[in-house]
Design an enzyme around this catalytic site. Sequence first.
Site, short mmCIF file in Angstrom:
data_model
loop_
_atom_site.label_atom_id
_atom_site.label_comp_id
_atom_site.label_asym_id
_atom_site.label_seq_id
_atom_site.Cartn_x
_atom_site.Cartn_y
_atom_site.Cartn_z
N HIS A 56 1.10 -1.27 -0.01
CA HIS A 56 0.11 0.00 0.04
C HIS A 56 0.79 1.29 -0.18
O HIS A 56 0.72 2.01 -0.99
CB HIS A 56 -1.02 -0.14 1.14
CG HIS A 56 -1.49 1.40 1.46
ND1 HIS A 56 -2.42 1.84 0.71
CD2 HIS A 56 -1.55 2.12 2.71
CE1 HIS A 56 -2.65 3.25 1.32
NE2 HIS A 56 -2.08 3.34 2.29
N HIS A 80 4.67 6.39 5.58
CA HIS A 80 3.72 7.24 5.99
C HIS A 80 2.99 6.47 7.29
O HIS A 80 2.38 7.06 7.85
CB HIS A 80 2.82 7.77 5.04
CG HIS A 80 1.71 7.01 4.44
ND1 HIS A 80 1.82 6.09 3.44
CD2 HIS A 80 0.38 6.69 4.92
CE1 HIS A 80 0.74 5.38 3.17
NE2 HIS A 80 -0.23 5.63 3.94
N GLU A 84 2.61 5.22 13.18
CA GLU A 84 1.41 4.87 13.66
C GLU A 84 1.35 3.42 13.88
O GLU A 84 0.81 2.92 14.85
CB GLU A 84 0.12 5.20 12.61
CG GLU A 84 -1.11 5.00 13.55
CD GLU A 84 -2.58 5.44 12.34
OE1 GLU A 84 -3.53 5.73 12.83
OE2 GLU A 84 -1.97 5.73 11.19
N ASP A 85 1.74 2.42 12.99
CA ASP A 85 1.22 1.26 12.96
C ASP A 85 2.50 0.24 13.23
O ASP A 85 2.61 -1.16 13.11
CB ASP A 85 0.86 0.75 11.72
CG ASP A 85 -0.63 1.24 11.19
OD1 ASP A 85 -1.13 1.75 12.37
OD2 ASP A 85 -0.87 1.57 10.30
N ASP A 147 -2.68 8.72 -0.53
CA ASP A 147 -3.12 7.46 0.22
C ASP A 147 -4.43 7.19 0.10
O ASP A 147 -4.93 6.11 0.00
CB ASP A 147 -2.69 7.91 1.66
CG ASP A 147 -3.16 6.93 2.85
OD1 ASP A 147 -3.04 5.70 2.44
OD2 ASP A 147 -4.03 7.63 3.72
N ASP A 267 -24.54 18.92 -22.35
CA ASP A 267 -23.28 19.41 -22.70
C ASP A 267 -22.61 18.20 -21.98
O ASP A 267 -21.65 18.47 -21.13
CB ASP A 267 -22.91 20.70 -22.20
CG ASP A 267 -23.36 21.03 -20.73
OD1 ASP A 267 -24.10 20.10 -20.50
OD2 ASP A 267 -22.45 21.84 -20.03
#
Length: 715
Positions: A56, A80, A84-85, A147, A267
Amino acid sequence: MPPIDDAAVPDYVREMEQAASYLTAPQLAMVRRAWTIGAAAHAGQTRKSGEPYITHPVAVAGVLAEQKLDAETLVAAILHDTIEDTPLTRACIAAEFGDTVADLVDGVTKLDKLHFRDRQEAAAESFRKMLLAMSRDLRVILIKLADRLHNMRTLGAKNPESRARIARETLEIYAPIAQRLGMNLIKAELQDLGFRALYPWRHTVLEKRIRTQPVVRREALVQIEANLAQRLAKEKLPHRLISRVKSPWSIYTKMRAEHKSFAQVMDVFGFRIVLRTVADCYHALGVVHATYKPLDARFRDFIAIPKANGYQSLHTVLFGPYGSPVEVQLRTEEMDLIAERGIAAHWSYKDGSEGPNSAQSRAHNWISGLVETQHATGSSLEFLENVKVDLFPDEVYLFSPKGDILSLPRNATALDFAYAVHTDVGNQAVAARVDGKLVPLRTRLANGQRVEIITARSSMPKPQWLEFVVSGKARTSIRQQLKHIEHEDAVQLGHRMLDRALEALDTSLERVPAERVEAYLQEHRYPRLEALLADIALGNRMPSQVALQLSREAGARGGQRRAEPVPLSKDRILITGAERGVITFANCCLPVPGDEIMGYHTAGKGLVVHRMDCPNVADYRKSPERWVAIGWDRKVSGDFSAALRIEVDNRPGALASVAAAIAEAESNIDRVEYLERDTHIAVLRFSIEVGDRRHLANVIRKVRRLGVVMGVQRI
């Protein structure tokens, strides 16, 4: 770190590196190193689809590489999610790749959801943090958009509820942000993927209808393309002519906004003509209009007046063969790059395009405004709502008296314009001149108008302003100023109430030792004296009880002796009627200046003012400690509500005659209702606004003189 054998590099990394081939060899090596560190950090983690998690962030870097972003951004994109993970820390990233990359990663990192009441508040606070990081480095939002784009491309692995929530958030926030930053390619894909996830059936139907357009329409398109190309070539204008089809989402939003069927949205097709210079664009516009007649009022010049996101183009709609309108956009190569990539195009240029009209500088200005707004908002959710308002794609472009151009959301009013100029101008606004004509602040503005704001130092924001402003900055500034005014009113009134209570004990606030005041504030957890005074005015603390505690001997402590009741002060607190934040006028008797009044101290409401002859006063006599002696100051301000019971002859025109008499007495009518009605007599209740008791008497006198009126009395 030893170099990695190329044979061990997976295909998804090779694809990303292929897209980033514009980088130098050392920069590509740094991106490769980021992948090895990220892959090690995410080892063992998988996505919902079962793929290794590292696929990812690498795909996110691939999206950014297609936009030709710099190496630092690609590295930050790959890392990124690590803070956090994974166990990887900001310090580790800074040591390996520098502080800039570490700041980018930190800016994208979401906040821990455990700190918040619910998912909605967590998302709002995370969004607020991201915008603050954007104000320091715009590349934060580019990583976040990439992301979100990859998450939308792989949304199929999520459950239906999550898919709908993520798709709605994408359409409401992230696609408009991409548009606001001029990144039309990413915006269009986010909208299409969001529409497909949220309304799969509607998306399929529209996509099929676009694909199977009548042959006649498609033949017309080929004919128009050939004619335009031939005429432009005759005029020796080098150009690229690109035919384009509107997306299912843009057609769907137009159908919904204009209440049209698909057949009525004409249009659907259009052309983009990309030329060398601005002069060529205007020359080509003449050629296009000479080839096919333009539709009146559909021409827009975004080259002379660029959109807020830096977008520049000439837009016209032609009346093509078979009666089909065809949209044509004309722009230069540089304008086309900025229209497609927006602020991302900034990193494609060595010079950086830092002019005042560049997408980069406009984005910085917008985000600076958001940062200013977020300091004033009370909650993350309120801030997010204000940002959503400012993300509406439809804008009006307006001129200041000096010729500066300001862009505001659709339906913006003169008051929105005032706050866009400066917060102080908005706070002191009283009226406006639009194209030289005097208009009220609630007047809606149209494209191209010249607006001048008239201010007065004595003017202050009113709660009614919130009903007609549309921009987030105006709404936030008005709320903040109203809170400030209410707080100041509360502090002043609380001071007067406490002083009266202390006077009854033969002392005053000035004579109470400072250390005793400080001890009281600490004991009751007040940060400063103003907070206590505001609490007294709002009815949350009784002034008599506070006075007792402050005036007792220094050695006495709370609870050691029973408090004696405080005698009521004979001095009245004078009010002007402007203290609307902490004083309310009772609906049961509607007091106006000139009436004999009393105040009743109510928790949470502050002082509720009643007339002395109000029937409810008898009940309040049972709680004398909550009575407050009040009266009218010499100077009163504002309009006060009053009510009249009027009996009239029930015949045509009677109501109009009464209304005209009230207006003649310079009073506004808020509401009229029938209390009783039969064939001969009607009894009406008029809710009106008056300045004082004398004004009310004048209104009653004017109404009594009417031949249709049989009786008038104040309710």
